[in-house]
Write a protein that holds these residues in place. Structure first.
Motif, PDB file in Angstrom:
ATOM      1  N   LEU A 106       0.979  -1.370  -0.109  1.00  6.91           N
ATOM      2  CA  LEU A 106      -0.337   0.288  -0.136  1.00  6.91           C
ATOM      3  C   LEU A 106       1.349   1.073   0.171  1.00  6.91           C
ATOM      4  CD1 LEU A 106      -2.841  -1.169   2.523  1.00  6.91           C
ATOM      5  CD2 LEU A 106      -2.506  -1.667   0.308  1.00  6.91           C
ATOM      6  N   GLY A 107       1.929   1.409   0.698  1.00  7.55           N
ATOM      7  CA  GLY A 107       3.236   2.653   0.651  1.00  7.55           C
ATOM      8  C   GLY A 107       4.001   1.836   1.823  1.00  7.55           C
ATOM      9  N   GLU A 108       5.204   3.387   1.271  1.00 10.68           N
ATOM     10  CA  GLU A 108       5.969   2.817   2.343  1.00 10.68           C
ATOM     11  C   GLU A 108       6.493   4.592   3.303  1.00 10.68           C
ATOM     12  OE1 GLU A 108       9.849   2.518  -0.675  1.00 10.68           O
ATOM     13  OE2 GLU A 108       9.061   0.238  -0.853  1.00 10.68           O
ATOM     14  N   ILE A 109       6.527   4.013   4.241  1.00 13.03           N
ATOM     15  CA  ILE A 109       7.557   5.215   5.107  1.00 13.03           C
ATOM     16  C   ILE A 109       8.761   4.861   5.350  1.00 13.03           C
ATOM     17  CG2 ILE A 109       4.961   5.155   5.740  1.00 13.03           C
ATOM     18  CD1 ILE A 109       5.498   3.282   8.479  1.00 13.03           C
ATOM     19  N   ALA A 110       8.856   6.304   6.167  1.00 13.69           N
ATOM     20  CA  ALA A 110      10.824   6.092   6.567  1.00 13.69           C
ATOM     21  C   ALA A 110      10.284   6.946   8.087  1.00 13.69           C
ATOM     22  CB  ALA A 110      11.763   6.540   5.824  1.00 13.69           C
ATOM     23  N   ASP A 111      11.955   6.910   8.607  1.00 13.42           N
ATOM     24  CA  ASP A 111      11.933   7.826   9.477  1.00 13.42           C
ATOM     25  C   ASP A 111      13.318   8.766   9.650  1.00 13.42           C
ATOM     26  OD1 ASP A 111      11.993   9.089  12.219  1.00 13.42           O
ATOM     27  OD2 ASP A 111      13.149   6.664  12.882  1.00 13.42           O
ATOM     28  N   TYR A 112      12.639  10.004   9.406  1.00 13.77           N
ATOM     29  CA  TYR A 112      13.809  10.466   9.214  1.00 13.77           C
ATOM     30  C   TYR A 112      14.246  11.603  10.442  1.00 13.77           C
ATOM     31  CZ  TYR A 112      13.344  10.139   4.171  1.00 13.77           C
ATOM     32  OH  TYR A 112      13.248   9.420   3.129  1.00 13.77           O
ATOM     33  N   SER A 113      13.354  11.492  11.587  1.00 19.81           N
ATOM     34  CA  SER A 113      13.959  12.192  12.740  1.00 19.81           C
ATOM     35  C   SER A 113      15.991  12.063  13.063  1.00 19.81           C
ATOM     36  CB  SER A 113      13.171  11.804  14.469  1.00 19.81           C
ATOM     37  OG  SER A 113      13.604   9.929  14.141  1.00 19.81           O
ATOM     38  N   THR A 114      15.993  11.349  12.665  1.00 21.02           N
ATOM     39  CA  THR A 114      17.525  10.204  12.493  1.00 21.02           C
ATOM     40  C   THR A 114      17.940  10.531  11.429  1.00 21.02           C
ATOM     41  OG1 THR A 114      17.371   9.590  14.666  1.00 21.02           O
ATOM     42  CG2 THR A 114      19.204   9.182  13.770  1.00 21.02           C
ATOM     43  N   LEU A 115      19.190  11.196  11.169  1.00 27.07           N
ATOM     44  CA  LEU A 115      19.499  11.115   9.702  1.00 27.07           C
ATOM     45  C   LEU A 115      20.833  10.492   9.316  1.00 27.07           C
ATOM     46  CD1 LEU A 115      18.736  15.107   7.633  1.00 27.07           C
ATOM     47  CD2 LEU A 115      17.578  12.191   6.918  1.00 27.07           C
ATOM     48  N   LEU A 116      21.314   9.335   9.090  1.00 26.44           N
ATOM     49  CA  LEU A 116      22.441   8.894   8.873  1.00 26.44           C
ATOM     50  C   LEU A 116      23.278   8.923   7.163  1.00 26.44           C
ATOM     51  CD1 LEU A 116      21.335   4.909   9.203  1.00 26.44           C
ATOM     52  CD2 LEU A 116      22.018   6.906  11.468  1.00 26.44           C
TER      53      LEU A 116
END
Length: 350
Positions: A202-212
């Motif tokens: 259905l979709g994709e999500i990501a955690d950008y609260s921490t940038l690598l």
């Protein structure tokens, strides 16, 4: 060296004392008599150190983690709560799938449970009546045993229906496709009214609260990074700013094709925004394998297109200029016959 015996020294002090105070005259005579007793000037001598060359590593930021959202039940999509770029709210809802058929199955299950519970209640009463008849010899033991077995089977059947009810309740809960709160949607592959089958993405999500910042380093670069310890700074050239960083994780494996070590840096304070694709650069200083040395730039004398060093004993050595060192006040030079530990004079500046 000027030699003055005790009597001549006393006479000199007596003559000077006629014009100067006695203590001042004595100090002047001692300085004239023993000039070698003055300390040698050491402030203009520097020691060559091993040279380092600059290596610039470039990478692009990415999210700390990502996740694919999948439909666990087939059905028609009733609602999509977030679009690309949106942040998942505190409820964690991404989409809802029509639960009608699951709700109907759940109602049917509860009816069957009630029906079987009523049947078990009747069978218990019937079993009690037959027990009295068996005791009085009015009923056979085999019929009584058969009624007991029927009651046990119905009890097991009722337990199965209760387990099925729990399964249907779990399926009903999972018609709401949920995601971690605070994550951002990077792909949306479904629209309201669309029918999806079980397992559809259905979709994709990501955690950008921490940038690598992923990087691949050879052994020399990795050793230089370890020497920096926690004092890491990363440059964002497109934003013309520097941000602090630290090592987040190091892959213990080894890439046999590139012979490099993969690791991730986590970017901390000073970020202009939190998203993937920010270009970042990390500067490392690697020990040179040549005979180059590092000296203060003030020790290098430039004459037209030539560069010179002056040894402690006064000998001049022609060197090749390799550029600035880790800071603007240092210089990298090389020449045959010089090495780390040699001592040179600082040049006098007008």
């Amino acid at each position: 060296m000027l030699m003055i015996d005790g009597w001549r020294l006393c006479g000199a002090i007596a003559k000077l004392s006629e014009k100067l105070p006695w203590s001042v005259a004595a100090i002047l005579v001692v300085l004239l008599a023993f000039p070698a007793a003055l300390p040698a000037e050491e402030g203009n001598i520097v020691v060559a150190e091993p040279s380092y060359r600059s290596v610039m590593l470039t990478g692009f930021t990415r999210a700390r983690a990502s996740m694919t959202l999948v439909a666990e039940n087939a059905g028609r999509v009733l609602e999509v709560a977030a679009d690309v770029g949106d942040v998942i709210d505190e409820h964690g809802l991404f989409a809802r799938i029509d639960p009608t058929f699951i709700e109907l199955d759940l109602q049917l299950n509860r009816v069957q449970q009630q029906k079987l519970a009523d049947r078990n209640s009747y069978d218990r009463q019937e079993l009690e009546r037959h027990r009295s008849l068996v005791d009085k010899g009015g009923a056979s033991q085999s019929l009584y045993d058969q009624l007991q077995q029927t009651l046990r089977d119905n009890r097991h059947r009722l337990e199965e229906l209760k387990v099925t009810e729990k399964l249907l309740q779990e399926k009903l809960e999972r018609t709401q496709v949920r995601a971690p709160s605070g994550w951002q949607v990077t792909r949306r592959l479904v629209q309201p009214g669309q029918y999806v089958s079980q397992g559809s993405v259905l979709g994709e999500i990501a955690d950008y609260s921490t940038l690598l910042l992923p990087l691949a380093l050879d052994p020399a670069q990795f050793a230089a990074l370890r020497r920096l310890d926690t004092a890491l700074e990363v440059e964002l050239p497109d934003w013309q700013r520097r941000v602090s960083a630290r090592v987040y994780r190091v892959n213990p494996g080894f890439d046999e094709q590139t012979r490099k070590i993969n690791l991730d840096l986590v970017l901390e304070s000073g970020l202009p925004e939190r998203r993937g694709g920010l270009r970042a650069r990390l500067q490392l200083w690697i020990p040179e394998q040549t005979n180059a040395v590092l000296l203060p730039a003030a020790a290098v004398e430039q004459s037209y297109d030539e560069y010179w060093l002056t040894r402690e004993n006064g000998d001049r050595v022609r060197v090749v200029w390799l550029g600035k060192g880790p800071d603007a006040a240092s210089a990298r030079v090389s020449a045959q016959g010089i090495q780390a530990g040699d001592r040179f004079r600082l040049q006098e500046r007008n």
